[in-house]
Design a protein around this motif. Structure first.
Motif, PDB file in Angstrom:
ATOM      1  N   GLY B 211       9.188  45.783 -54.845  1.00 17.55           N
ATOM      2  CA  GLY B 211       9.373  44.412 -55.385  1.00 17.55           C
ATOM      3  C   GLY B 211       8.339  44.069 -56.412  1.00 17.55           C
ATOM      4  O   GLY B 211       7.517  44.817 -56.748  1.00 17.55           O
ATOM      5  N   LYS B 212       8.388  43.108 -56.897  1.00 19.57           N
ATOM      6  CA  LYS B 212       7.127  42.524 -57.547  1.00 19.57           C
ATOM      7  C   LYS B 212       5.716  42.496 -57.009  1.00 19.57           C
ATOM      8  O   LYS B 212       5.985  42.325 -55.591  1.00 19.57           O
ATOM      9  CB  LYS B 212       7.519  41.082 -58.105  1.00 19.57           C
ATOM     10  CG  LYS B 212       8.037  40.944 -59.484  1.00 19.57           C
ATOM     11  CD  LYS B 212       8.253  39.634 -60.097  1.00 19.57           C
ATOM     12  CE  LYS B 212       8.903  38.517 -58.953  1.00 19.57           C
ATOM     13  NZ  LYS B 212       9.196  37.377 -59.530  1.00 19.57           N
ATOM     14  N   ASP B 213       4.840  42.697 -57.547  1.00 18.50           N
ATOM     15  CA  ASP B 213       3.386  42.224 -56.901  1.00 18.50           C
ATOM     16  C   ASP B 213       3.130  43.361 -55.787  1.00 18.50           C
ATOM     17  O   ASP B 213       2.607  42.753 -54.864  1.00 18.50           O
ATOM     18  CB  ASP B 213       3.343  40.777 -56.401  1.00 18.50           C
ATOM     19  CG  ASP B 213       3.243  39.886 -57.405  1.00 18.50           C
ATOM     20  OD1 ASP B 213       2.864  40.283 -58.544  1.00 18.50           O
ATOM     21  OD2 ASP B 213       3.844  38.813 -57.365  1.00 18.50           O
ATOM     22  N   VAL B 214       3.898  44.417 -55.967  1.00 20.10           N
ATOM     23  CA  VAL B 214       3.557  45.441 -54.744  1.00 20.10           C
ATOM     24  C   VAL B 214       2.548  46.577 -55.468  1.00 20.10           C
ATOM     25  O   VAL B 214       2.540  46.880 -56.418  1.00 20.10           O
ATOM     26  CB  VAL B 214       5.297  46.117 -54.621  1.00 20.10           C
ATOM     27  CG1 VAL B 214       4.892  47.561 -54.009  1.00 20.10           C
ATOM     28  CG2 VAL B 214       5.799  45.216 -53.542  1.00 20.10           C
ATOM     29  N   GLY B 215       1.782  46.858 -54.306  1.00 18.52           N
ATOM     30  CA  GLY B 215       0.988  48.146 -54.704  1.00 18.52           C
ATOM     31  C   GLY B 215      -0.389  47.853 -55.076  1.00 18.52           C
ATOM     32  O   GLY B 215      -1.169  48.658 -55.341  1.00 18.52           O
ATOM     33  N   ASP B 216      -0.812  46.298 -55.094  1.00 21.50           N
ATOM     34  CA  ASP B 216      -2.489  46.242 -55.265  1.00 21.50           C
ATOM     35  C   ASP B 216      -3.221  46.902 -54.327  1.00 21.50           C
ATOM     36  O   ASP B 216      -4.206  47.627 -54.959  1.00 21.50           O
ATOM     37  CB  ASP B 216      -2.475  44.644 -55.071  1.00 21.50           C
ATOM     38  CG  ASP B 216      -1.895  43.778 -56.046  1.00 21.50           C
ATOM     39  OD1 ASP B 216      -1.858  44.520 -57.141  1.00 21.50           O
ATOM     40  OD2 ASP B 216      -1.681  42.724 -56.131  1.00 21.50           O
ATOM     41  N   ASP B 217      -2.989  46.784 -53.134  1.00 21.98           N
ATOM     42  CA  ASP B 217      -3.713  47.648 -52.190  1.00 21.98           C
ATOM     43  C   ASP B 217      -3.947  49.038 -52.296  1.00 21.98           C
ATOM     44  O   ASP B 217      -5.108  49.588 -52.288  1.00 21.98           O
ATOM     45  CB  ASP B 217      -3.336  47.570 -50.644  1.00 21.98           C
ATOM     46  CG  ASP B 217      -3.641  45.951 -50.219  1.00 21.98           C
ATOM     47  OD1 ASP B 217      -4.190  45.243 -50.806  1.00 21.98           O
ATOM     48  OD2 ASP B 217      -2.878  45.749 -49.041  1.00 21.98           O
ATOM     49  N   PHE B 218      -2.756  49.615 -52.936  1.00 20.88           N
ATOM     50  CA  PHE B 218      -2.545  51.067 -53.138  1.00 20.88           C
ATOM     51  C   PHE B 218      -3.603  51.473 -54.541  1.00 20.88           C
ATOM     52  O   PHE B 218      -4.259  52.352 -54.280  1.00 20.88           O
ATOM     53  CB  PHE B 218      -1.398  51.408 -53.474  1.00 20.88           C
ATOM     54  CG  PHE B 218      -0.947  52.794 -53.784  1.00 20.88           C
ATOM     55  CD1 PHE B 218      -1.061  53.687 -52.705  1.00 20.88           C
ATOM     56  CD2 PHE B 218      -0.694  53.238 -54.898  1.00 20.88           C
ATOM     57  CE1 PHE B 218      -1.014  55.178 -52.870  1.00 20.88           C
ATOM     58  CE2 PHE B 218      -0.442  54.765 -55.100  1.00 20.88           C
ATOM     59  CZ  PHE B 218      -0.675  55.714 -54.170  1.00 20.88           C
ATOM     60  N   ARG B 219      -3.283  50.552 -55.254  1.00 21.71           N
ATOM     61  CA  ARG B 219      -4.152  50.860 -56.533  1.00 21.71           C
ATOM     62  C   ARG B 219      -5.680  50.615 -56.196  1.00 21.71           C
ATOM     63  O   ARG B 219      -6.601  51.271 -57.010  1.00 21.71           O
ATOM     64  CB  ARG B 219      -3.741  49.875 -57.827  1.00 21.71           C
ATOM     65  CG  ARG B 219      -2.426  50.418 -58.455  1.00 21.71           C
ATOM     66  CD  ARG B 219      -1.962  49.523 -59.434  1.00 21.71           C
ATOM     67  NE  ARG B 219      -1.432  48.370 -59.091  1.00 21.71           N
ATOM     68  CZ  ARG B 219      -0.134  48.064 -58.792  1.00 21.71           C
ATOM     69  NH1 ARG B 219       0.715  49.088 -58.997  1.00 21.71           N
ATOM     70  NH2 ARG B 219       0.289  46.904 -58.292  1.00 21.71           N
ATOM     71  N   GLU B 220      -5.984  49.672 -55.425  1.00 19.68           N
ATOM     72  CA  GLU B 220      -7.422  49.431 -55.245  1.00 19.68           C
ATOM     73  C   GLU B 220      -8.122  50.474 -54.166  1.00 19.68           C
ATOM     74  O   GLU B 220      -9.297  50.178 -53.931  1.00 19.68           O
ATOM     75  CB  GLU B 220      -7.668  47.904 -54.784  1.00 19.68           C
ATOM     76  CG  GLU B 220      -7.237  46.819 -55.735  1.00 19.68           C
ATOM     77  CD  GLU B 220      -7.166  45.502 -55.140  1.00 19.68           C
ATOM     78  OE1 GLU B 220      -7.471  45.140 -53.959  1.00 19.68           O
ATOM     79  OE2 GLU B 220      -6.800  44.517 -56.032  1.00 19.68           O
ATOM     80  N   GLY B 221      -7.168  51.121 -53.630  1.00 18.10           N
ATOM     81  CA  GLY B 221      -7.950  52.321 -52.690  1.00 18.10           C
ATOM     82  C   GLY B 221      -8.221  51.619 -51.366  1.00 18.10           C
ATOM     83  O   GLY B 221      -8.859  51.903 -50.699  1.00 18.10           O
ATOM     84  N   LYS B 222      -7.344  50.497 -51.053  1.00 22.77           N
ATOM     85  CA  LYS B 222      -7.618  49.825 -49.767  1.00 22.77           C
ATOM     86  C   LYS B 222      -7.032  50.533 -48.702  1.00 22.77           C
ATOM     87  O   LYS B 222      -5.662  50.993 -48.745  1.00 22.77           O
ATOM     88  CB  LYS B 222      -7.103  48.340 -49.685  1.00 22.77           C
ATOM     89  CG  LYS B 222      -8.169  47.275 -50.137  1.00 22.77           C
ATOM     90  CD  LYS B 222      -7.726  46.028 -49.851  1.00 22.77           C
ATOM     91  CE  LYS B 222      -8.490  45.059 -50.662  1.00 22.77           C
ATOM     92  NZ  LYS B 222      -7.845  43.769 -50.916  1.00 22.77           N
ATOM     93  N   ILE B 223      -7.487  50.623 -47.427  1.00 24.95           N
ATOM     94  CA  ILE B 223      -7.130  51.570 -46.479  1.00 24.95           C
ATOM     95  C   ILE B 223      -6.487  50.581 -45.276  1.00 24.95           C
ATOM     96  O   ILE B 223      -7.239  49.796 -44.719  1.00 24.95           O
ATOM     97  CB  ILE B 223      -7.877  52.573 -45.681  1.00 24.95           C
ATOM     98  CG1 ILE B 223      -8.737  53.300 -46.780  1.00 24.95           C
ATOM     99  CG2 ILE B 223      -7.207  53.457 -44.772  1.00 24.95           C
ATOM    100  CD1 ILE B 223      -7.831  54.136 -47.634  1.00 24.95           C
ATOM    101  N   THR B 224      -5.045  50.238 -45.363  1.00 22.39           N
ATOM    102  CA  THR B 224      -4.544  49.294 -44.612  1.00 22.39           C
ATOM    103  C   THR B 224      -3.803  50.027 -43.247  1.00 22.39           C
ATOM    104  O   THR B 224      -3.635  51.327 -43.445  1.00 22.39           O
ATOM    105  CB  THR B 224      -3.572  48.208 -45.164  1.00 22.39           C
ATOM    106  OG1 THR B 224      -2.576  48.997 -45.997  1.00 22.39           O
ATOM    107  CG2 THR B 224      -4.472  47.384 -46.072  1.00 22.39           C
ATOM    108  N   LEU B 225      -3.356  49.278 -42.508  1.00 23.73           N
ATOM    109  CA  LEU B 225      -2.579  50.068 -41.199  1.00 23.73           C
ATOM    110  C   LEU B 225      -1.428  50.936 -41.719  1.00 23.73           C
ATOM    111  O   LEU B 225      -1.390  51.800 -41.155  1.00 23.73           O
ATOM    112  CB  LEU B 225      -2.135  48.969 -40.399  1.00 23.73           C
ATOM    113  CG  LEU B 225      -1.803  49.489 -38.811  1.00 23.73           C
ATOM    114  CD1 LEU B 225      -2.792  50.387 -38.236  1.00 23.73           C
ATOM    115  CD2 LEU B 225      -1.078  48.729 -37.912  1.00 23.73           C
ATOM    116  N   PRO B 226      -0.618  50.537 -42.649  1.00 21.71           N
ATOM    117  CA  PRO B 226       0.329  51.408 -42.929  1.00 21.71           C
ATOM    118  C   PRO B 226       0.054  52.771 -43.402  1.00 21.71           C
ATOM    119  O   PRO B 226       0.355  53.907 -43.034  1.00 21.71           O
ATOM    120  CB  PRO B 226       1.312  50.629 -44.021  1.00 21.71           C
ATOM    121  CG  PRO B 226       1.004  49.036 -43.890  1.00 21.71           C
ATOM    122  CD  PRO B 226      -0.519  49.080 -43.288  1.00 21.71           C
TER     123      PRO B 226
END
Lengths: 311, 311
Positions: B211-226
């Motif tokens: 969807g919209k606004d998806v992937g910010d964490d991915f682009r910032e290299g954030k390591i989240t639970l998923p």
């Protein structure tokens, strides 16, 4: 003061490794510890017997350290206290966050002391300091800044914390309003004097020698009192020079030397120091209302020390 | 809540123009106001009659807003709540300093309420949040981050403020330790659930639509639970993919789609949501110890609302 240093180092601790590393880099690198000294001396002057003065003094130094960390990020400074700035060693991100941590610790320590009045004074100072920094950001790179604008900035960003650090002494010692006002006034006037001297020193002081670490404000486009005076007293050509250097971010080799020549020519540095002395005299005057003796002398010495840096 | 909004807007004021401009940009742009709602509901549940709940609720929202301003600088984010981030409009410098101002105002407001216990709880949360952010900085771009590391980060950076916002309700209502603990537990578990859902939503939620606004964490290299789950369950080849994208700052077209495919394949998003539900259930369980009625239902609705965002 040894107790304050010990408390500072212990409270800068955290299980998150980076925090004590950065905090200790800055705290252990010295600094004059002027602000916590004010709190201690102004509690001792009233024979305060508890431990609250040490805790408040340490929290004042934490507030100050947090400000330095954030300032260096905002000013993009490379050096601090003769060492690489934390942001150059660990990055802007860590500097912002460790500053936040120290601010949080500062408030926790104040809460430990348990004086709502001291909390009110220091939390108010905290908001005012940030306000002053934002104000300075607006005044930066604007040579139309007036002396009144400048004084408003330094009252908020510097003098307010000196005033608060001093006032909490009589507050925790249970003194009446007249003693609190005298302490606050002393701190406020000393803070003005301190910042004026700092601003003169950034151009080499009243003798205007081109020493080490000179010219940071100039390169960052900061409008300080020496510049305000020189701009007001200068020719159109001078103003064009200041405009190019400070507003245009266009500083060439030899510009700093020319800036210092202009400051000298218009007595801008020596007049800044004269004003610092006036504020110092007002600080000394405020001391007359406080109990005399050893601590009062130490507070008078602090004024002399501030001014002597530039003489 | 209308009182809280009014107080927020009035306390975001300052004679320094830039401050209300930035603060109002962020505050008026909405946000869910979940944290201040917790404070209000958990004071009202005990029939609290004063105004302290409104003031504390506003100060909690200020603490949160200050964190957002600093986070956007630290994460170099471009967007916040569907608008350009403050740092893109006014610069990193102003965002750091206005964040500091809001933090100072938050403490001033807490002092106005006059509860040392509430001050202790909220100032402790303030230091813990910053600690969590520093911890997250260390974990960023490191795919060896474990689930335990991740939980430690979100407890500090998110759940601690939810817990504190909830706990100060019974504190100012003069309740005993058992009620404080129940409120704190409710807030803490809800905070975990909220952050887990947020982290799943950043990859499109459990249904994993792009969807919209998806992937910010991915682009910032954030390591989240998923990501932690997908890395643990993946092949060596998968790990090489995550390493390149999250550690190497080397994200190409199609990588986000591939990341989402891997998350789906390993049930990493649906399992994240399952854990969020578990935390939500623990929050509901904590509500059983609190007085029943209208406010209790509102707090149960808050749990359902958090989870529903992702379902």
């Amino acid at each position: 003061m040894a107790d304050v240093n010990e408390l500072i180092l212990s409270k800068a601790g955290s299980n998150v490794e980076l925090i004590p590393e950065i905090a200790k880099h800055l705290i252990a690198s010295g600094g004059k510890r002027l602000r916590p000294m004010l709190t201690l001396a102004l509690a001792d002057i009233f024979d305060y017997q508890g431990n609250g003065d040490v805790t408040l003094a340490a929290s004042v130094e934490f507030m100050h350290t947090a400000t330095l960390l954030h300032d260096d990020v905002v000013d993009e400074s490379d050096m601090r206290r003769g060492k690489l700035a934390a942001r150059k060693l660990w990055g802007n991100q860590a500097s912002v966050l460790v500053g936040d941590y120290l601010l949080g610790q500062a408030f926790k320590m104040m809460v430990d002391v348990g004086s709502l009045e001291a909390l009110r004074i220091l939390s108010t100072a905290s908001a005012i300091i940030a306000e002053g920094e934002v104000l300075q950001l607006g005044a930066a790179k604007n040579i139309a800044t007036t002396e009144a604008d400048y004084l408003r900035v330094i009252e908020a960003k510097t003098a307010a914390l000196f005033a608060a650090a001093a006032e909490v002494g009589p507050v925790i010692a249970g003194q009446d309003d007249s003693m609190k006002l005298a302490a606050r006034t002393y701190g406020m006037e000393l803070g003005y004097a301190f910042q004026l001297v700092d601003d003169a020193l950034d151009y080499g002081g009243s003798t205007a020698d081109l020493g080490k670490d000179v010219g940071d404000d100039f390169r960052e486009g900061k409008i300080t009192l020496p510049v305000v005076l020189a701009v007001a007293r200068g020719t159109d050509e001078d103003r064009a020079f200041w405009k190019r250097c400070l507003e245009g971010d266009d500083v060439e080799d030899g510009d700093l030397e020319q800036a210092i020549d202009l400051l000298k020519k218009h007595d801008a540095l020596s007049d800044t120091v004269i004003r610092a002395r006036d504020y110092g005299d007002k600080a000394l005057k405020a001391l007359e209302a406080l109990p005399q003796g050893r601590h009062n002398e130490a507070l008078a010495d602090a004024v002399a020390f501030c001014i002597a840096r530039v003489s």
